[in-house]
Write a protein that holds these residues in place. Structure first.
Motif, PDB file in Angstrom:
ATOM      1  N   ARG A 143       0.864  -1.457   0.385  1.00 30.27           N
ATOM      2  CA  ARG A 143       0.138  -0.210  -0.553  1.00 30.27           C
ATOM      3  C   ARG A 143       0.973   1.351   0.246  1.00 30.27           C
ATOM      4  O   ARG A 143       0.001   2.683  -0.209  1.00 30.27           O
ATOM      5  CB  ARG A 143      -1.571   0.100   1.661  1.00 30.27           C
ATOM      6  CG  ARG A 143      -2.244  -0.795   1.247  1.00 30.27           C
ATOM      7  CD  ARG A 143      -3.186  -0.382   0.082  1.00 30.27           C
ATOM      8  NE  ARG A 143      -3.909   0.251   0.455  1.00 30.27           N
ATOM      9  CZ  ARG A 143      -4.707   0.211   0.773  1.00 30.27           C
ATOM     10  NH1 ARG A 143      -5.590  -0.827   0.874  1.00 30.27           N
ATOM     11  NH2 ARG A 143      -5.780   1.134   1.228  1.00 30.27           N
ATOM     12  N   ALA A 144       1.884   0.976  -0.920  1.00 29.69           N
ATOM     13  CA  ALA A 144       3.013   2.326  -0.413  1.00 29.69           C
ATOM     14  C   ALA A 144       4.285   2.220  -1.088  1.00 29.69           C
ATOM     15  O   ALA A 144       4.723   0.781  -0.916  1.00 29.69           O
ATOM     16  CB  ALA A 144       2.924   3.232   1.386  1.00 29.69           C
ATOM     17  N   ASP A 145       5.058   3.137  -1.743  1.00 27.43           N
ATOM     18  CA  ASP A 145       6.304   2.937  -2.047  1.00 27.43           C
ATOM     19  C   ASP A 145       6.770   4.534  -1.452  1.00 27.43           C
ATOM     20  O   ASP A 145       6.521   5.178  -1.711  1.00 27.43           O
ATOM     21  CB  ASP A 145       6.169   3.825  -3.568  1.00 27.43           C
ATOM     22  CG  ASP A 145       6.031   1.589  -4.475  1.00 27.43           C
ATOM     23  OD1 ASP A 145       6.433   0.732  -3.667  1.00 27.43           O
ATOM     24  OD2 ASP A 145       5.394   2.040  -5.404  1.00 27.43           O
ATOM     25  N   PHE A 146       8.312   4.091  -0.514  1.00 25.89           N
ATOM     26  CA  PHE A 146       8.405   5.132  -0.855  1.00 25.89           C
ATOM     27  C   PHE A 146      10.222   4.432  -1.164  1.00 25.89           C
ATOM     28  O   PHE A 146      10.836   4.374  -0.964  1.00 25.89           O
ATOM     29  CB  PHE A 146       8.424   5.246   0.926  1.00 25.89           C
ATOM     30  CG  PHE A 146       8.434   4.821   1.611  1.00 25.89           C
ATOM     31  CD1 PHE A 146      10.016   4.781   2.730  1.00 25.89           C
ATOM     32  CD2 PHE A 146       7.463   3.846   1.538  1.00 25.89           C
ATOM     33  CE1 PHE A 146      10.013   3.682   3.683  1.00 25.89           C
ATOM     34  CE2 PHE A 146       7.860   2.555   2.482  1.00 25.89           C
ATOM     35  CZ  PHE A 146       8.718   2.540   3.337  1.00 25.89           C
ATOM     36  N   ILE A 182       1.362   6.560  -1.186  1.00 28.38           N
ATOM     37  CA  ILE A 182       0.556   5.833  -0.696  1.00 28.38           C
ATOM     38  C   ILE A 182      -1.035   5.833  -1.285  1.00 28.38           C
ATOM     39  O   ILE A 182      -1.411   6.494  -1.848  1.00 28.38           O
ATOM     40  CB  ILE A 182      -0.418   6.836   0.646  1.00 28.38           C
ATOM     41  CG1 ILE A 182       1.178   7.393   1.502  1.00 28.38           C
ATOM     42  CG2 ILE A 182      -0.644   6.075   1.302  1.00 28.38           C
ATOM     43  CD1 ILE A 182       1.161   7.940   2.689  1.00 28.38           C
ATOM     44  N   TYR A 183      -0.483   4.444  -1.601  1.00 26.15           N
ATOM     45  CA  TYR A 183      -1.861   4.041  -2.524  1.00 26.15           C
ATOM     46  C   TYR A 183      -3.527   3.421  -1.033  1.00 26.15           C
ATOM     47  O   TYR A 183      -3.645   2.890  -0.800  1.00 26.15           O
ATOM     48  CB  TYR A 183      -1.717   2.476  -2.803  1.00 26.15           C
ATOM     49  CG  TYR A 183      -0.683   2.707  -3.724  1.00 26.15           C
ATOM     50  CD1 TYR A 183      -0.475   3.043  -5.615  1.00 26.15           C
ATOM     51  CD2 TYR A 183       0.481   2.213  -3.088  1.00 26.15           C
ATOM     52  CE1 TYR A 183       0.837   3.841  -6.037  1.00 26.15           C
ATOM     53  CE2 TYR A 183       1.492   1.897  -4.586  1.00 26.15           C
ATOM     54  CZ  TYR A 183       2.006   2.614  -4.977  1.00 26.15           C
ATOM     55  OH  TYR A 183       2.871   2.811  -5.993  1.00 26.15           O
ATOM     56  N   LEU A 184      -4.676   4.866  -1.697  1.00 28.06           N
ATOM     57  CA  LEU A 184      -5.507   4.639  -0.712  1.00 28.06           C
ATOM     58  C   LEU A 184      -6.864   3.093  -1.109  1.00 28.06           C
ATOM     59  O   LEU A 184      -7.669   3.200  -0.183  1.00 28.06           O
ATOM     60  CB  LEU A 184      -6.392   5.919  -1.088  1.00 28.06           C
ATOM     61  CG  LEU A 184      -5.755   7.174  -1.088  1.00 28.06           C
ATOM     62  CD1 LEU A 184      -6.258   8.389  -1.345  1.00 28.06           C
ATOM     63  CD2 LEU A 184      -5.230   7.239  -0.077  1.00 28.06           C
ATOM     64  N   THR A 185      -6.441   3.120  -2.097  1.00 27.77           N
ATOM     65  CA  THR A 185      -7.265   2.016  -2.096  1.00 27.77           C
ATOM     66  C   THR A 185      -6.581   0.489  -2.320  1.00 27.77           C
ATOM     67  O   THR A 185      -5.232   0.426  -3.373  1.00 27.77           O
ATOM     68  CB  THR A 185      -8.248   1.476  -3.990  1.00 27.77           C
ATOM     69  OG1 THR A 185      -7.247   2.144  -5.203  1.00 27.77           O
ATOM     70  CG2 THR A 185      -9.238   3.467  -3.742  1.00 27.77           C
ATOM     71  N   GLU A 186      -7.037  -0.484  -2.539  1.00 27.77           N
ATOM     72  CA  GLU A 186      -6.344  -1.653  -2.194  1.00 27.77           C
ATOM     73  C   GLU A 186      -6.020  -2.553  -4.296  1.00 27.77           C
ATOM     74  O   GLU A 186      -4.977  -2.920  -3.967  1.00 27.77           O
ATOM     75  CB  GLU A 186      -8.007  -3.311  -1.894  1.00 27.77           C
ATOM     76  CG  GLU A 186      -7.320  -4.349  -1.676  1.00 27.77           C
ATOM     77  CD  GLU A 186      -6.261  -4.691  -0.490  1.00 27.77           C
ATOM     78  OE1 GLU A 186      -5.484  -5.514  -0.748  1.00 27.77           O
ATOM     79  OE2 GLU A 186      -6.264  -4.310   0.434  1.00 27.77           O
ATOM     80  N   LEU A 221      -2.414  13.804  -6.002  1.00 29.10           N
ATOM     81  CA  LEU A 221      -3.784  13.168  -5.968  1.00 29.10           C
ATOM     82  C   LEU A 221      -4.077  13.160  -6.996  1.00 29.10           C
ATOM     83  O   LEU A 221      -4.729  13.382  -8.047  1.00 29.10           O
ATOM     84  CB  LEU A 221      -4.685  13.699  -4.937  1.00 29.10           C
ATOM     85  CG  LEU A 221      -6.439  12.559  -4.690  1.00 29.10           C
ATOM     86  CD1 LEU A 221      -5.901  11.664  -3.592  1.00 29.10           C
ATOM     87  CD2 LEU A 221      -7.388  13.022  -3.986  1.00 29.10           C
ATOM     88  N   ALA A 222      -3.681  11.287  -7.219  1.00 28.72           N
ATOM     89  CA  ALA A 222      -4.044  10.959  -9.196  1.00 28.72           C
ATOM     90  C   ALA A 222      -4.823   9.423  -8.628  1.00 28.72           C
ATOM     91  O   ALA A 222      -4.552   8.920  -8.096  1.00 28.72           O
ATOM     92  CB  ALA A 222      -2.752  10.343  -9.098  1.00 28.72           C
ATOM     93  N   HIS A 223      -5.394   9.099 -10.346  1.00 31.13           N
ATOM     94  CA  HIS A 223      -6.181   8.185 -10.174  1.00 31.13           C
ATOM     95  C   HIS A 223      -6.466   7.264 -11.528  1.00 31.13           C
ATOM     96  O   HIS A 223      -5.708   8.657 -12.659  1.00 31.13           O
ATOM     97  CB  HIS A 223      -7.714   8.365  -9.738  1.00 31.13           C
ATOM     98  CG  HIS A 223      -9.000   7.535 -10.392  1.00 31.13           C
ATOM     99  ND1 HIS A 223      -9.251   6.230  -9.082  1.00 31.13           N
ATOM    100  CD2 HIS A 223      -9.425   6.654 -10.853  1.00 31.13           C
ATOM    101  CE1 HIS A 223      -9.575   5.242  -9.358  1.00 31.13           C
ATOM    102  NE2 HIS A 223      -9.809   5.354 -10.639  1.00 31.13           N
ATOM    103  N   THR A 224      -5.774   6.324 -11.304  1.00 30.38           N
ATOM    104  CA  THR A 224      -5.294   5.211 -12.513  1.00 30.38           C
ATOM    105  C   THR A 224      -6.947   4.463 -13.514  1.00 30.38           C
ATOM    106  O   THR A 224      -7.319   3.646 -13.073  1.00 30.38           O
ATOM    107  CB  THR A 224      -4.303   4.704 -12.950  1.00 30.38           C
ATOM    108  OG1 THR A 224      -3.463   5.004 -11.848  1.00 30.38           O
ATOM    109  CG2 THR A 224      -3.122   4.156 -13.539  1.00 30.38           C
ATOM    110  N   PHE A 225      -6.702   4.931 -14.747  1.00 30.62           N
ATOM    111  CA  PHE A 225      -7.471   3.836 -14.956  1.00 30.62           C
ATOM    112  C   PHE A 225      -7.172   3.557 -16.273  1.00 30.62           C
ATOM    113  O   PHE A 225      -6.447   3.222 -16.925  1.00 30.62           O
ATOM    114  CB  PHE A 225      -8.488   5.624 -15.964  1.00 30.62           C
ATOM    115  CG  PHE A 225      -9.588   6.187 -15.636  1.00 30.62           C
ATOM    116  CD1 PHE A 225     -10.470   6.244 -14.540  1.00 30.62           C
ATOM    117  CD2 PHE A 225      -8.762   7.402 -14.491  1.00 30.62           C
ATOM    118  CE1 PHE A 225     -11.130   6.680 -13.799  1.00 30.62           C
ATOM    119  CE2 PHE A 225      -9.288   7.596 -14.143  1.00 30.62           C
ATOM    120  CZ  PHE A 225     -10.738   8.248 -13.703  1.00 30.62           C
TER     121      PHE A 225
END
Length: 309
Positions: A143-146, A182-186, A221-225
Motif C-alpha cells: 500500500r505504499a512506495d517510498f 500511498i495507495y488509498l485503495t486496495e 492526488l491521482a487516479h489510474t484508469f
C-alpha cells in the motif's frame, strides 16, 4: 509501473526584471519544481532506465515580499533533461529490503529575460549544471512506495560573474530528498504522493555570494484508469511549493536584500499514459503559480517520457 525520475538544473537563481546593473537578487532554488509531483515514491524496475524531460517556464510578473506586482516582463526558460537511472535487482535485507539505485542527469537549457522598461536583459544557452544521485534507497510495499535520496548539483554549466549569458549557477548544491506514494485503495488505483527536497547551496564562484537554502514540496492526488489490458491512463491534481529558509549573504548583499526570502505556490492538472508491458510511460503537467513572494510568477509546462531496458 509509472517511471518517475528526479533531476535538477539551474533555474536562473540570480536575475531581475528591472536593472541588470544592480546587485542581483536570489529569486528561486535550483530544483525544477513539480517534476516529482506524481508517483513520488515509485522507483523504476531493475535495470537501466532512460528518461527525457522537457520543461518550459514562463514568468511575466515580479512580486515583492508582500506579494505585490512590482515589475512586468518576460522570463522564459527551456530545459531538456536526459536522465539515466540504474536500479539493482537485489534487495538489501539489513535495511528492510531496500532497493539501491543511482542516477545521472545531463541537462541542456536556454533562457531569456526581458523587461517592459529595458527590453532584452540577458539570455544564454548550452549544457547546464549536471545532477547526480549516487545514493537512492527505495522500499516497495503493498500500500505504499517510498524512497530517500542524497544528490548533488555540479556547476558544469557556463558561468562567469558579471556576464548575462550564463547557463550554470556557479556553485555546488547538495540535496537530501524523500518521496512517498500511498495507495488509498486496495487495487492501488488511487494514490496520494508527496516529494520533499532540501537544497544546501555552496558559495558562488567569482561573487562570494552564498544563496539562502531552499525547501521544495511536490504533491498530487491521482487516479489510474485501465483503458485496455496493456494501457493505463493516470489523471491527477498536482501542485508544488518552494520556500527560501535562510538569508543569502555576500560582500555586495545589503541587509535588506539578505532578508528577502522567496515563496512559490502552484496548482494544476497532470496526466500519465503507461504501457506496463513495454515499460514505457509519457506524461504531461501544467502548473499555474499563485501567491508568490520575492520572485517571479507565471506558469510551468512539463512533458516527460521514460523507458526501462
Amino acid at each position: 509501473m509509472i517511471l518517475r525520475i528526479f533531476a535538477v538544473v539551474l533555474l536562473g537563481a540570480f536575475s531581475t526584471f528591472l536593472d541588470c546593473n544592480r546587485v542581483q537578487a536570489q529569486v528561486r532554488g535550483v530544483y525544477p519544481v513539480g517534476m516529482n509531483a506524481t508517483n513520488s515514491g515509485v522507483t523504476p524496475e531493475a535495470g537501466l532506465t532512460y528518461s527525457n524531460l522537457f520543461v518550459f517556464f514562463s514568468r511575466d510578473e515580479e512580486k515583492d515580499a508582500g506579494g505585490n506586482v512590482v515589475a512586468t516582463g518576460q522570463n522564459s526558460i527551456l530545459m531538456d533533461l536526459n536522465t539515466f537511472v540504474w536500479v539493482s535487482k537485489k534487495e538489501i535485507g539489513p535495511l528492510g529490503g531496500a532497493i539501491f539505485s543511482a542516477s545521472a542527469t545531463l541537462p541542456f537549457a536556454n533562457n531569456s529575460l526581458t523587461s517592459d522598461i529595458n527590453g532584452s536583459i540577458s539570455g544564454g544557452g548550452g549544457f547546464a549544471d549536471s545532477y547526480y544521485q549516487p545514493l537512492i534507497l527505495s522500499w516497495r510495499k503493498h500500500r505504499a512506495d517510498f524512497k530517500v535520496i542524497y544528490g548533488f548539483l555540479a556547476p558544469t554549466g557556463r558561468f562567469s560573474a558579471g556576464t548575462n549569458t550564463n547557463v550554470g549557477s556557479g556553485y555546488w548544491t547538495s540535496v537530501a530528498a524523500g518521496g512517498q506514494t500511498i495507495y488509498l485503495t486496495e487495487d492501488r488505483s488511487t494514490a496520494l504522493s508527496a516529494f520533499e527536497m532540501y537544497e544546501f547551496h555552496g558559495t558562488q564562484e567569482g561573487t562570494s555570494v552564498h544563496p539562502g537554502q531552499t525547501l521544495n514540496l511536490d504533491y498530487s492526488l491521482a487516479h489510474t484508469f485501465r483503458l485496455q489490458e496493456k494501457l493505463r491512463l493516470q489523471l491527477a491534481v498536482a501542485g508544488y511549493g518552494q520556500w527560501q529558509t535562510t538569508d543569502k549573504n555576500g560582500p555586495a548583499i545589503t541587509s535588506q536584500q539578505a532578508a528577502l526570502r522567496y515563496k512559490v505556490n502552484a496548482l494544476g492538472p497532470a496526466a500519465n499514459v503507461i504501457l506496463p508491458d513495454r515499460k514505457v510511460s509519457v506524461g504531461l503537467k501544467y502548473f499555474r503559480e499563485f501567491s508568490c513572494e520575492s520572485t517571479y510568477q507565471g506558469y510551468t509546462l512539463q512533458i516527460s517520457g521514460a523507458i526501462t531496458f
